[in-house]
Design an enzyme around this catalytic site. Structure first.
Site, short mmCIF file in Angstrom:
data_model
loop_
_atom_site.label_atom_id
_atom_site.label_comp_id
_atom_site.label_asym_id
_atom_site.label_seq_id
_atom_site.Cartn_x
_atom_site.Cartn_y
_atom_site.Cartn_z
N LYS A 102 64.18 28.97 34.77
CA LYS A 102 64.75 30.14 34.09
C LYS A 102 65.95 29.78 33.21
CE LYS A 102 62.22 33.53 35.96
NZ LYS A 102 61.92 33.26 37.35
N GLU A 124 67.46 41.62 32.80
CA GLU A 124 66.90 42.24 34.00
C GLU A 124 66.61 41.13 35.00
OE1 GLU A 124 64.93 41.08 31.69
OE2 GLU A 124 63.60 39.93 33.00
N SER A 390 58.27 24.82 39.69
CA SER A 390 59.13 25.68 38.87
C SER A 390 60.53 25.90 39.41
CB SER A 390 58.45 27.03 38.65
OG SER A 390 58.11 27.63 39.88
C1 LIG Z 1 60.77 33.61 38.10
C2 LIG Z 1 60.08 32.48 38.71
C3 LIG Z 1 58.69 32.29 38.55
C4 LIG Z 1 57.80 33.26 37.83
O1 LIG Z 1 58.13 33.48 36.49
P1 LIG Z 1 57.27 32.87 35.31
O2 LIG Z 1 57.79 33.58 34.10
O3 LIG Z 1 55.83 33.16 35.57
O4 LIG Z 1 57.53 31.42 35.28
C5 LIG Z 1 58.12 31.16 39.11
N1 LIG Z 1 58.83 30.28 39.83
C6 LIG Z 1 60.18 30.43 40.01
C7 LIG Z 1 60.90 29.42 40.81
C8 LIG Z 1 60.84 31.54 39.47
O5 LIG Z 1 62.15 31.69 39.65
#
Ligand SMILES: *Cc1c(COP(=O)(O)O)cnc(C)c1O
Length: 406
Positions: A102, A124, A390
């Protein structure tokens, strides 16, 4: 792939999509109220200027490197490789500042906002990861920040609420609508439209009206650019398959984009399968949704026969959204990316496996990608795969502790 689809993919790779009206094939666009249009048009114009501006790109790169911790590592997962019978590589977005991908988008948009001369930021958040990333980026750049968060989410994600406040951000509880992410996005748009001259809205994923899906994808595509080069540096070979979890779709599109032209590389997006296939018990928008309009964009959606948006369920708050980015709907329609889903209990099982054998605590969101990767590995022994990790799972400790005690 059909000829016509091949042409669409080529157009995407040539930078011709989204087109003038913000469309990826039939998906995307600008379904926004009249009052929002001037702000969207102005943003569109400025994106064209700054994303092509070398000075801006250089400044952004410097901040990504020296403050946000890029480039992130590519890790060879030796134990998982042995267990699964394939070579497993992990792209480590969990190692970034604030702990998830993010930050790439929050930092990039905050820097863009500064160039536009706005006085304040709104954002948000659902689980709080995008809120924390925005709060940190705004503090770094000296911009006041207001984050809208559903009242229900505030209650279940209190550590992240405190983190945002510590970083000087004002958190506003949203009591309307579903009191979760969907309502928080509505409120952030409302705030932005009341003063678009002085405010910028940092949206947290590749959703919303044009130009947001394009803007966020550009900010996140660094993930795949790095990973593709790191794979080549490691063994001069691209992966046979790439896996990433999909909520709104920003980490997945960020990882996939560099590989879209490598048609021999299979791409998989994994959504939240929740507890069952029944409407209301998952967030598998692409796997089981239908086209419709939400938050200003035409994409796949979870709604019933009367068009009513459905409540969603996932053990991971970050995947708990009834919509998905239009570029993903497009990539599904031309069969360039395959979308599947993983259940809550499967994701938790893989979370434990990654902890035990690799010494990494992944976010529950990221763990969904590992589920499909392990299944695919069974049928494709000896191949090489890349998984988008992620974010880190520290934020999930309250949920995980609760489950451990049950
Ligand atoms: C917010 C988040 C996601 C999902 O958001 P995407 O926009 O689909 O990437 C996935 N993994 C983590 C660790 C997140 O914080």
């Amino acid at each position: 792939m059909k000829n016509e689809d091949q042409n669409l993919l080529k157009a995407l790779l040539n930078g011709e999509l989204p087109d003038e009206s913000g469309r990826f094939g039939s998906f995307g666009g600008q379904y926004a109220p009249e009052t929002l249009m001037p702000a969207l048009k102005k943003l569109e114009k400025n994106i064209k200027i700054f994303l092509n501006d070398e000075t801006f790109q250089e400044e952004f790169m410097n901040e990504l490197n020296s403050w946000a911790g890029r480039p992130t590592a590519l890790t060879y997962a030796s134990q998982l490789s042995k267990r699964w019978g394939v070579e497993v590589f992990l792209k480590r977005e969990d190692l970034t500042h604030t702990g998830a991908h993010k930050i790439n988008n929050a930092l990039g948009q905050a820097m863009l906002a500064k160039k536009l001369g706005v006085k304040r930021i709104v954002a948000e958040t659902g689980a709080g990861q995008h809120g924390v990333a925005s709060a940190a980026a705004c503090a770094r750049l000296g911009l006041p920040c207001t984050v809208y968060m559903g009242a229900i989410d505030i209650e279940r994600q209190s550590p992240n609420v405190d983190r945002m406040k510590q970083l000087g951000t004002e958190v506003i509880s949203v009591m309307s609508g579903d009191q979760t992410l969907r309502a928080a996005i509505d409120e952030a748009f409302r705030d932005w439209v009341s003063d678009p001259e002085n405010t910028h809205y940092i949206i947290g994923s590749v959703v919303g009206p044009h130009p947001f899906p394009y803007l966020v994808r550009e900010m996140q595509s660094i993930i795949g650019k790095e990973a593709r080069q790191q794979m080549l540096d490691f063994g001069e070979n691209l992966p046979d398959a790439v896996f990433a979890c999909v909520g709104g779709g920003s980490n997945a599109i960020g990882l996939f984009h560099a590989f879209l032209g490598d048609t021999e590389v299979e791409l998989f997006g994994i959504e939240a399968g929740g507890t069952s296939d029944d409407l209301g018990e998952n967030a598998a928008t692409l796997a089981s949704g239908k086209p419709g309009i939400l938050h200003g964009t035409y994409s796949m959606l979870l709604h019933d026969d009367d068009g009513l948006i459905q409540e969603t369920h996932s053990v991971s708050a970050g995947l708990d959204y009834p919509g998905v980015g239009p570029e993903h709907a497009f990539l599904q329609s031309i069969s360039r990316v395959k979308y599947t889903s993983a259940r809550d209990d499967e994701a938790l099982e893989l979370l434990r496996e990654v902890c035990e054998y690799e010494g990494i605590l992944p976010a529950i969101e990221s763990s969904h990608a590992f589920v499909e990767a392990r299944k695919w590995a069974k049928e494709n022994q000896g191949k090489r795969i890349l998984i988008g990790l992620s974010g880190r799972g520290d934020k999930d400790m309250p949920t995980l502790s609760k489950l451990m005690n049950e």
